[in-house]
Design an enzyme around this catalytic site. Structure first.
Site, mmCIF file in Angstrom:
data_model
loop_
_atom_site.group_PDB
_atom_site.id
_atom_site.type_symbol
_atom_site.label_atom_id
_atom_site.label_comp_id
_atom_site.label_asym_id
_atom_site.label_seq_id
_atom_site.Cartn_x
_atom_site.Cartn_y
_atom_site.Cartn_z
ATOM 1 N N ASP A 114 0.813 -1.227 0.000
ATOM 2 C CA ASP A 114 0.000 0.000 0.000
ATOM 3 C C ASP A 114 0.847 1.277 0.000
ATOM 4 O OD1 ASP A 114 -2.065 -1.810 0.227
ATOM 5 O OD2 ASP A 114 -2.299 -1.523 2.383
ATOM 6 N N MET A 135 -5.506 -2.600 -5.276
ATOM 7 C CA MET A 135 -5.484 -2.520 -3.811
ATOM 8 C C MET A 135 -4.861 -1.204 -3.352
ATOM 9 S SD MET A 135 -4.554 -6.281 -2.358
ATOM 10 C CE MET A 135 -5.829 -7.515 -2.128
ATOM 11 N N GLY A 136 -4.588 -1.107 -2.069
ATOM 12 C CA GLY A 136 -3.948 0.098 -1.523
ATOM 13 C C GLY A 136 -4.619 0.621 -0.269
ATOM 14 N N GLU A 173 -9.228 0.413 -4.432
ATOM 15 C CA GLU A 173 -10.299 -0.291 -3.700
ATOM 16 C C GLU A 173 -10.938 0.600 -2.625
ATOM 17 O OE1 GLU A 173 -8.576 -3.592 -1.569
ATOM 18 O OE2 GLU A 173 -7.152 -2.312 -0.513
ATOM 19 N N THR A 191 -3.341 -10.866 -6.641
ATOM 20 C CA THR A 191 -2.226 -11.055 -7.588
ATOM 21 C C THR A 191 -1.172 -9.968 -7.341
ATOM 22 O OG1 THR A 191 -3.316 -9.700 -9.260
ATOM 23 C CG2 THR A 191 -3.642 -12.074 -9.416
HETATM 24 O O1 F6P Z 1 -2.510 -4.018 3.240
HETATM 25 C C1 F6P Z 1 -2.301 -4.813 2.138
HETATM 26 C C2 F6P Z 1 -3.619 -5.229 1.518
HETATM 27 O O2 F6P Z 1 -3.339 -6.003 0.366
HETATM 28 C C3 F6P Z 1 -4.559 -4.079 1.175
HETATM 29 O O3 F6P Z 1 -4.203 -3.425 -0.015
HETATM 30 C C4 F6P Z 1 -5.874 -4.800 1.118
HETATM 31 O O4 F6P Z 1 -6.966 -3.945 1.406
HETATM 32 C C5 F6P Z 1 -5.748 -5.831 2.205
HETATM 33 O O5 F6P Z 1 -4.359 -6.028 2.410
HETATM 34 C C6 F6P Z 1 -6.384 -7.146 1.873
HETATM 35 O O6 F6P Z 1 -6.285 -7.956 2.975
HETATM 36 P P1 F6P Z 1 -6.576 -9.523 3.002
HETATM 37 O O7 F6P Z 1 -5.378 -10.206 2.411
HETATM 38 O O8 F6P Z 1 -6.732 -9.819 4.451
HETATM 39 O O9 F6P Z 1 -7.791 -9.767 2.188
#
Ligand code: F6P
Length: 353
Positions: free
Chosen positions: A138, A180-181, A233, A284
């Site tokens: 992130d 993501m982020g 997201e 991914t």
């Molecule tokens: O913090 C890293 C991250 O990949 C975020 O970008 C994302 O919202 C979250 O983790 C997803 O988490 P999980 O792997 O628990 O679904």
């Protein structure tokens, strides 16, 4: 060259990886083990699955042998979890007990905001000898200019956008790419810029769906037959402009994000009449082999972390400032999120629509 006898004998350091995994974690572990054992003559104990490891005394001795060949491997050989010791009965005391049982002089926690937040609280509120290493795709940690994992995620997202261009063009479609982020738009902004996105939506700047559709319509009225929308997201519409659903929370109180891409797909198609598809890149972005940049950054931070542990600089975290690695107080890293400043977003806007 080996110099183990020059240093304090019998120093034992624990290491764990917590929170979401990311490419580069193994490079950091390898660096800690290599320099810790070979150079200082320390013993390195690896905890399983984030904070669950010290809570439940799940550990293994890490050796040069057991960490051989892991530099280019994604994920973490130690496993990870989103366990929050402050949500478990006597969590901090149980961690102290494990550290005493294993005769640890200190603990290195490799993690993002949540894992390092726990590390800071254990150090400040409970006097435990803990230091941190920053990681996360992130890129949202204050006190460091870049976190490892980000560059690899960015490359993956950029490549995906490049690939989506050709299919979007062939089918005359709008492609919505959700990246993501969490609550920071670094991956969206940078991959959108690198991939030539026509609209980029980030959490730092709530969007108006009418504006998004306006940009797409303008582009298509100028003869283009497809558009690429990159959405973080955590991006949110301006209040009252688009309905959003409630989300579940994890142990750190973070809502589980995702789904904005699909919502946009529906809205854009309905409002513009252009055929639209959403692609969610999801995990991914966290998988696979780290880029050279992430391997080098993780290695430099790992080396700096074991140096700091050797010097008993608990309560600190090595950080990248400019091009140099420097030790900063752990508390600084978790004080606030490092989000995208408005002036960075302004750079992208001439390319919209
Ligand atoms: O913090 C890293 C991250 O990949 C975020 O970008 C994302 O919202 C979250 O983790 C997803 O988490 P999980 O792997 O628990 O679904």
């Amino acid at each position: 060259m080996r110099h183990p006898t020059r240093y304090r004998a019998g120093v034992r350091v624990g290491v764990l990886t917590g929170g979401g995994d990311c490419p580069g974690l193994n490079a950091a572990i390898r660096a800690i083990v290599r320099k810790g054992i070979d150079h200082y003559g320390h013993a390195i104990v690896g905890f399983r699955d984030g904070w669950r490891g010290p809570l439940e005394n799940l550990h293994e001795e890490l050796t040069i042998e057991s960490t051989r060949g892991i530099l280019p491997r994604g994920g973490t050989i130690l496993g990870t979890s989103r366990t929050n010791p402050f949500k478990r009965e006597n969590g901090p005391e149980r961690i102290r007990e494990t550290m005493e049982t294993l005769h640890l002089d200190g603990l290195i926690a490799i993690g993002g905001e949540d894992t390092l937040g726990v590390a800071a609280r254990l150090y400040e509120g409970h006097g435990l000898s803990v230091l941190g290493v920053p990681k996360t795709i992130d890129n949202d940690l204050a006190a460091t200019d870049v976190t490892f994992g980000f560059d690899t995620a960015l490359h993956l997202a950029t490549e995906a956008i490049d690939r989506l261009h050709t299919t979007a063009e062939s089918h005359h479609r709008v492609m919505v790419v959700e990246v993501m982020g969490r609550h920071a738009g670094w991956i969206a902004l940078h991959s959108g810029l690198a991939g030539g996105a026509d609209v980029i939506l980030i959490p730092e700047r709530p969007f108006e769906i009418d504006d998004v559709c306006g940009l797409i319509r303008r582009r298509h009225s100028r003869g283009r037959v497809f558009s690429i929308v990159v959405v973080a997201e955590g991006a949110v519409p301006e209040e009252g402009t688009m309905a959003m659903t409630d989300r579940e929370e994890d142990e750190f109180g973070h809502v589980r994000l995702g789904g904005i891409g699909q919502r946009l797909e529906r809205e854009i198609e309905q409002r513009t009449g252009f055929e639209t598809r959403a692609v969610v890149l999801g995990h991914t972005q966290r998988g696979g082999t780290p880029t050279a940049f992430d391997r080098v950054l993780a290695t430099r931070l790992g080396v700096a972390a074991i140096d700091a542990a050797h010097d008993e600089r608990w309560g600190t975290m090595p950080a990248l400032r400019g091009t140099r690695i420097t030790l900063v107080p752990l508390s600084e890293a978790v004080e606030q999120l490092r989000t995208v400043p408005p002036e960075d977003y302004v750079v992208a806007s001439p390319f919209f629509g």
